[in-house]
Scaffold this active site. Structure first.
Site, PDB file in Angstrom:
ATOM      1  N   CYS A 114       8.390  -3.095 -11.407  1.00  0.00           N
ATOM      2  CA  CYS A 114       7.708  -2.956 -12.824  1.00  0.00           C
ATOM      3  C   CYS A 114       8.437  -1.446 -13.382  1.00  0.00           C
ATOM      4  O   CYS A 114       8.339  -1.294 -14.682  1.00  0.00           O
ATOM      5  CB  CYS A 114       6.357  -2.796 -12.857  1.00  0.00           C
ATOM      6  SG  CYS A 114       5.547  -4.142 -12.393  1.00  0.00           S
ATOM      7  N   HIS A 250       4.481   0.657 -19.755  1.00  0.00           N
ATOM      8  CA  HIS A 250       4.369  -0.404 -18.802  1.00  0.00           C
ATOM      9  C   HIS A 250       3.187  -1.222 -19.160  1.00  0.00           C
ATOM     10  O   HIS A 250       1.920  -0.474 -19.005  1.00  0.00           O
ATOM     11  CB  HIS A 250       4.824  -0.252 -17.652  1.00  0.00           C
ATOM     12  CG  HIS A 250       4.471  -1.320 -16.646  1.00  0.00           C
ATOM     13  ND1 HIS A 250       5.110  -2.719 -17.027  1.00  0.00           N
ATOM     14  CD2 HIS A 250       3.837  -1.729 -15.549  1.00  0.00           C
ATOM     15  CE1 HIS A 250       4.761  -3.419 -15.993  1.00  0.00           C
ATOM     16  NE2 HIS A 250       3.982  -2.910 -15.340  1.00  0.00           N
ATOM     17  N   ASN A 280       1.246  -8.723 -17.355  1.00  0.00           N
ATOM     18  CA  ASN A 280       2.401  -8.121 -17.019  1.00  0.00           C
ATOM     19  C   ASN A 280       3.514  -8.708 -16.796  1.00  0.00           C
ATOM     20  O   ASN A 280       3.881  -9.547 -15.780  1.00  0.00           O
ATOM     21  CB  ASN A 280       1.662  -7.324 -15.784  1.00  0.00           C
ATOM     22  CG  ASN A 280       2.810  -6.763 -14.983  1.00  0.00           C
ATOM     23  OD1 ASN A 280       3.661  -6.120 -15.387  1.00  0.00           O
ATOM     24  ND2 ASN A 280       2.161  -5.901 -13.873  1.00  0.00           N
TER      25      ASN A 280
END
Ligand SMILES: CC(C)(COP(=O)(O)OP(=O)(O)OC[C@H]1O[C@@H](n2cnc3c(N)ncnc32)[C@H](O)[C@@H]1OP(=O)(O)O)[C@@H](O)C(=O)NCCC(=O)NCCS
Length: 323
Positions: A114, A250, A280
């Site tokens: 990520c 993020h 996500n």
């Protein structure tokens, strides 16, 4: 004069299929309410069966090229952040290189889960600053739907697929923190935490594997490390939280996003939030949010933007840039 990496184009791509939280209620012991309140996620996009990471990355890159009024051969390098490349090798980046008609230069993948997009941006910035490339396409693209364990309610409701791209160009700027372009970066990792978030497959197991996460442990690290890395990068740029126009974090969990903004002393009005619509999307989440934020009219030329991300590794980092 200072050679800076300036954003000259943005683009993104989301697969057609939208999956609302309610769809999980029919398959798992979960509720729309639980997913919404614990994560902020309302829906996500999933790639079609025949759609790959490099397909989505190509579409995002083409959109960024269109935005900049350029074509594939105007690009010197592609840096693609992904943990879900189509194949073990070659890189998804070289697949995109062929698809966008780029017949020179070089292309490679960056894998920092990520945090991948901030790692990719930082690498692209170094390529430009050192004179190795004049235009770099930086892409984040993922198909996490292919590594979900659909029986694990604590992970499979959180992730989505998509891609985003930024086209960076070397431009000479006066050399102050009013310059356009990337002003500072900060990268970190700590492999002692590798068991908090990982995929239990790969070359070692001769299988693709599934994502495994100790969500509450990751959560504990996230807010503190994200606020710290953003602070470090801002300090390196000779700037402070008061100078920030937009945080583009993020997009993993709205509570992490809110906690980090609070720790930085910034109101949510200064945060670009897309987690409700995308879930996500790992390395794709920041370029998706940057492209959507620009489309919404939030991010404008001259704005000071801070991106920050954390993911498996643990790996985390941040980039400060003036749009
Ligand atoms: C995953 C996350 C949303 C879970 O929220 P949480 O408040 O920490 O919840 P917990 O993991 O402590 O679980 C609480 C309970 O909810 C349950 N639960 C987990 N997923 C559920 C779901 N989809 N629906 C309903 N209940 C669920 C758990 O089983 C647990 O039940 P128990 O108390 O009976 O054992 C949260 O930890 C998180 O977002 N962590 C960070 C993850 C992340 O962002 N990772 C990516 C970084 S790149």
């Amino acid at each position: 004069m200072t050679r800076r990496a300036v954003v000259i184009g943005t683009g993104h791509y989301l697969p057609e299929r939208v999956v609302e939280n309610a769809e999980f209620e029919t398959k798992l012991d979960t509720t729309d309410e639980w997913i919404r309140t614990r994560s902020g996620i309302e829906r996500r996009h999933f790639a079609a069966d025949d759609e790959t990471t490099s397909d989505m990355a190509t579409k995002a890159a083409e959109a960024a090229l269109k935005d900049a009024g350029l074509s594939g051969d105007d690009v010197d390098a592609i840096v693609l952040a992904t943990s879900t490349a189509d194949l073990t090798f070659p890189s998804a980046a070289t697949m995109v290189q062929a698809s966008i008609g780029m017949t020179k230069g070089f292309a490679f993948d960056v894998q920092a889960v990520c945090a991948g997009f901030v790692y990719a941006l930082s690498n692209a910035n170094a390529l430009i600053a050192s004179g190795q490339a004049d235009r770099v396409m930086v892409i984040g693209a993922e198909t996490f739907s292919r590594i979900m364990d659909w029986t694990d309610r604590s992970t499979c409701v959180l992730f989505g697929d998509g891609a985003g791209a930024l086209l960076l160009e070397a431009q000479d700027q006066p050399g102050t923190n009013d310059d356009r372009g990337i002003l500072a970066t900060d990268l970190n990792s700590d492999g002692r935490f590798k068991d908090l978030l990982y995929v239990d497959g790969g070359v070692a197991t001769r299988s693709t594997g599934y994502l495994r996460m100790q969500g509450n442990q990751v959560f504990r690290h996230a807010v503190e490390k994200l606020a710290q890395t953003a602070h470090t990068a801002l300090e390196r740029a000779g700037l402070g939280a008061d100078d920030v126009d937009w945080i583009v974090p993020h997009q993993a969990n709205i509570r992490i996003i809110q906690g980090t903004a609070k720790k930085m002393g910034l109101p949510m009005e200064k945060v670009v939030v897309t987690v409700q619509d995308h879930g996500n999307t790992s390395a794709a989440s920041i370029p998706l949010a940057l492209s959507v934020g620009k489309q919404r009219g939030q991010i404008k030329t001259g704005d000071l933007v801070v991106t920050e991300a954390i993911g498996g590794g643990l790996a985390w980092g941040s980039v400060v840039l003036r749009w």
